[in-house]
Scaffold this motif. Structure first.
Motif, short mmCIF file in Angstrom:
data_model
loop_
_atom_site.label_atom_id
_atom_site.label_comp_id
_atom_site.label_asym_id
_atom_site.label_seq_id
_atom_site.Cartn_x
_atom_site.Cartn_y
_atom_site.Cartn_z
N GLY A 254 6.93 21.43 -21.29
CA GLY A 254 6.93 22.09 -22.55
C GLY A 254 5.41 21.56 -23.49
O GLY A 254 4.58 22.38 -23.70
N ALA B 9 13.20 24.14 -20.59
CA ALA B 9 14.17 23.32 -21.04
C ALA B 9 14.79 22.67 -20.02
O ALA B 9 16.01 21.97 -20.02
CB ALA B 9 15.25 24.26 -21.34
N MET C 274 18.70 13.76 -15.31
CA MET C 274 19.06 15.03 -14.88
C MET C 274 17.84 15.66 -14.11
O MET C 274 16.71 15.85 -14.82
CB MET C 274 19.57 16.02 -15.91
C1 LIG Z 1 16.29 9.98 -12.24
C2 LIG Z 1 14.99 10.75 -12.13
C3 LIG Z 1 14.03 10.07 -11.53
C4 LIG Z 1 12.52 10.54 -11.68
N1 LIG Z 1 11.41 10.29 -10.97
C5 LIG Z 1 10.48 10.86 -10.83
C6 LIG Z 1 9.13 10.28 -10.64
O1 LIG Z 1 9.34 9.12 -10.01
N2 LIG Z 1 7.87 10.87 -10.40
C7 LIG Z 1 8.15 12.17 -10.90
O2 LIG Z 1 6.87 12.84 -10.94
N3 LIG Z 1 9.00 12.62 -11.42
C8 LIG Z 1 10.28 12.37 -11.43
N4 LIG Z 1 11.52 12.66 -12.11
C9 LIG Z 1 11.20 14.23 -12.53
C10 LIG Z 1 10.66 14.37 -13.87
O3 LIG Z 1 11.36 13.30 -14.62
C11 LIG Z 1 10.60 15.76 -14.28
O4 LIG Z 1 9.90 16.59 -13.47
C12 LIG Z 1 10.33 16.04 -15.72
O5 LIG Z 1 10.45 14.96 -16.55
C13 LIG Z 1 10.85 17.38 -16.27
O6 LIG Z 1 10.42 17.42 -17.34
P1 LIG Z 1 10.78 18.92 -18.20
O7 LIG Z 1 9.94 19.12 -19.45
O8 LIG Z 1 10.93 20.13 -17.28
O9 LIG Z 1 12.30 18.34 -18.55
P2 LIG Z 1 12.84 17.55 -19.69
O10 LIG Z 1 11.88 16.51 -19.72
O11 LIG Z 1 14.32 17.28 -19.53
O12 LIG Z 1 12.95 18.17 -20.93
C14 LIG Z 1 13.68 19.30 -21.59
C15 LIG Z 1 13.32 19.59 -22.93
O13 LIG Z 1 14.12 20.64 -23.38
C16 LIG Z 1 14.90 20.69 -24.51
N5 LIG Z 1 15.89 21.61 -24.54
C17 LIG Z 1 16.86 21.86 -23.81
N6 LIG Z 1 17.76 22.89 -24.44
C18 LIG Z 1 17.20 23.43 -25.26
C19 LIG Z 1 17.20 24.38 -26.18
N7 LIG Z 1 18.18 25.03 -25.94
N8 LIG Z 1 16.39 24.68 -27.13
C20 LIG Z 1 15.23 23.86 -27.03
N9 LIG Z 1 14.91 23.03 -26.48
C21 LIG Z 1 15.63 22.45 -25.56
C22 LIG Z 1 15.30 19.13 -24.39
O14 LIG Z 1 15.82 18.54 -25.43
C23 LIG Z 1 14.13 18.66 -23.58
O15 LIG Z 1 13.45 17.79 -24.64
C24 LIG Z 1 12.45 11.90 -12.09
C25 LIG Z 1 13.52 12.93 -12.78
C26 LIG Z 1 14.92 11.90 -12.71
C27 LIG Z 1 16.16 12.66 -13.45
#
Ligand SMILES: Cc1cc2nc3c(=O)[nH]c(=O)nc-3n(C[C@H](O)[C@H](O)[C@H](O)COP(=O)(O)OP(=O)(O)OC[C@H]3O[C@@H](n4cnc5c(N)ncnc54)[C@H](O)[C@@H]3O)c2cc1C
Length: 388
Positions: free
Chosen positions: A12, A202, A313
């Protein structure tokens, strides 16, 4: 356009920055304090690797990202990305088809520097690993890890400085649907935010916010352990870089000493659960699996105290690839998620890819991350992922 971005994790916030930079009005909404403590992005480290088995698309995307990670260190005046190299080792000699063999083949083809495993020097150089445990693999010096939570915090401040309107402690509960488009979002407090486009970023909450996407997104929980090493000198980056130990057949990987701890985790199948589920705690079985792994592979950590655990997650797709695409039925709804546990390293280019999806611009990467409900589970997986 006025663009509403739902979720202030790395997907985001990078989208918000790029859309704002392109002149759009951007409202970034998140229920947490940001960085949200339960977000996947909020962690002490995420690996940045170009090694992706046979998949050259991801290697190319990582090779575009790494120079920008270096640039971000300069731009923000702090070391968010640590280029300490990555080590992928295996017990058996590398064979065609293996994650390690195919990664080395692609890195070589891309003229990406790497050092092939050398049994005699391996233990001197990386003494924490059990002697005679590994017999092949490689070290890639142009890779490392990013302090993900600090990255998100830094980028959120930067987004605000550009004029992105951040709405913290604000939860989106539904889309405000039009006939074949979305008009904006509905908030938990009953208010609406109107917009010309909505980006849902999200993470693992996406299939719970947009129930119809459960057909192609699954939220899975993965154990993470922080251990206090009895001999910290063995775990400094130059002697213990980010590693994957037969990662595609064990799932185990880990990071150098960082903030006083060594983080070990498992890139495996995980447990399906809602990100808000009470099951989101590490089980005795997961801890036991860790101990068995450490005993055989990193003996000096086998009985080290665990100072912190977490279930982090993934938002899994059916083929292990990210999902950044507009909904064919509602073209001004863009979903940017599907990290499958490997999306953070692409932070430097994620915003551009998502903004191109919002603006409907041609971007070759969007083909890989397209809207693809036809892809069924089990057809493919990310090369480093252990399916166990
Ligand atoms: C154990 C683990 C290890 C990992 N290791 C690596 C690695 O070594 N290298 C790598 O490249 N990637 C790694 N990843 C993947 C990486 O963490 C993700 O690709 C990335 O953090 C995803 O980001 P995101 O913004 O999509 O989701 P998130 O970071 O989960 O953000 C989602 C956001 O949406 C918000 N949200 C949820 N519901 C709502 C709603 N209804 N309204 C408004 N906001 C909402 C939440 O509060 C949150 O802030 C790993 C992941 C995990 C779980």
């Amino acid at each position: 356009m006025t663009v509403i971005v739902v979720g202030a994790g790395i997907s985001g916030v990078t989208a918000a920055i790029e859309l704002k930079t392109r002149g759009h009005k951007v409202i970034l909404v998140d229920p947490g304090p940001v960085p949200h403590p339960l977000a996947a992005s909020t962690d002490i480290s995420k690996a940045v690797r170009a090694a992706y088995g046979p998949d050259e698309d991801y290697t190319a995307l990582a090779e575009r990202s790494i120079p920008i990670w270096r640039e971000w260190n300069r731009k923000f005046g702090t070391e968010l990305y640590h280029e300490t190299g990555v080590l992928f080792v295996c017990r058996q000699p590398m064979r065609p088809g293996d994650f390690e063999f195919e990664s080395a083949r692609v890195l070589e083809k891309h003229r990406h520097p790497f050092e092939r495993f050398e049994a005699t020097e391996f233990h001197q150089r990386f003494p924490a690993f059990a002697q005679e445990r590994f017999h092949d693999g490689f070290f890639d010096p142009e890779a490392g890890f990013a302090e993900s939570g600090r990255v998100v915090a830094t980028l959120v401040d930067y987004a605000k400085s550009l004029g992105v309107e951040l709405r913290e402690n604000t939860k989106v509960t539904a889309l405000n649907e039009g006939s074949n488009s979305v008009k904006g979002v509905l908030l938990e407090n009953g208010h609406f935010i109107d917009g010309d486009a909505v980006v849902v970023a999200a993470g693992a909450w996406t299939p719970y916010l947009l129930q119809e996407t459960k057909a192609f997104f699954r939220a899975t929980g993965h154990p993470v352990f922080h251990l206090k090493p009895p001999r910290p000198e063995l775990f400094r980056p130059e002697r213990f870089p980010f590693f994957g130990a037969d990662i595609s057949t064990t799932g185990f990987y880990g990071f150098p000493l960082n903030q006083g701890v060594v983080k070990i985790a498992n890139h495996g199948g995980g447990r399906e659960m809602s990100p808000d589920s009470a099951e989101r705690v590490v089980t005795a079985e997961e801890e036991n699996n860790l101990r068995v792994f450490l005993r055989s592979t990193i003996p000096s950590l086998a009985d080290a105290p665990i100072v912190y655990t977490r279930i982090c997650m993934y938002c899994d797709t059916n083929d292990g690839d990210l999902w950044i695409a507009s909904d064919p039925k509602r073209p001004n709804l863009i979903i940017s998620t599907g990290d499958c546990g490997h999306g953070f390293k692409f932070a430097p280019v994620l915003g551009e890819i998502t903004a191109d999806a919002v603006e409907g611009n041609p971007n070759p990467t969007l083909k890989k991350f397209r809207w693809r409900p036809e892809v069924k589970a089990g057809e493919m997986k990310e090369a480093a992922r252990f399916e166990g």
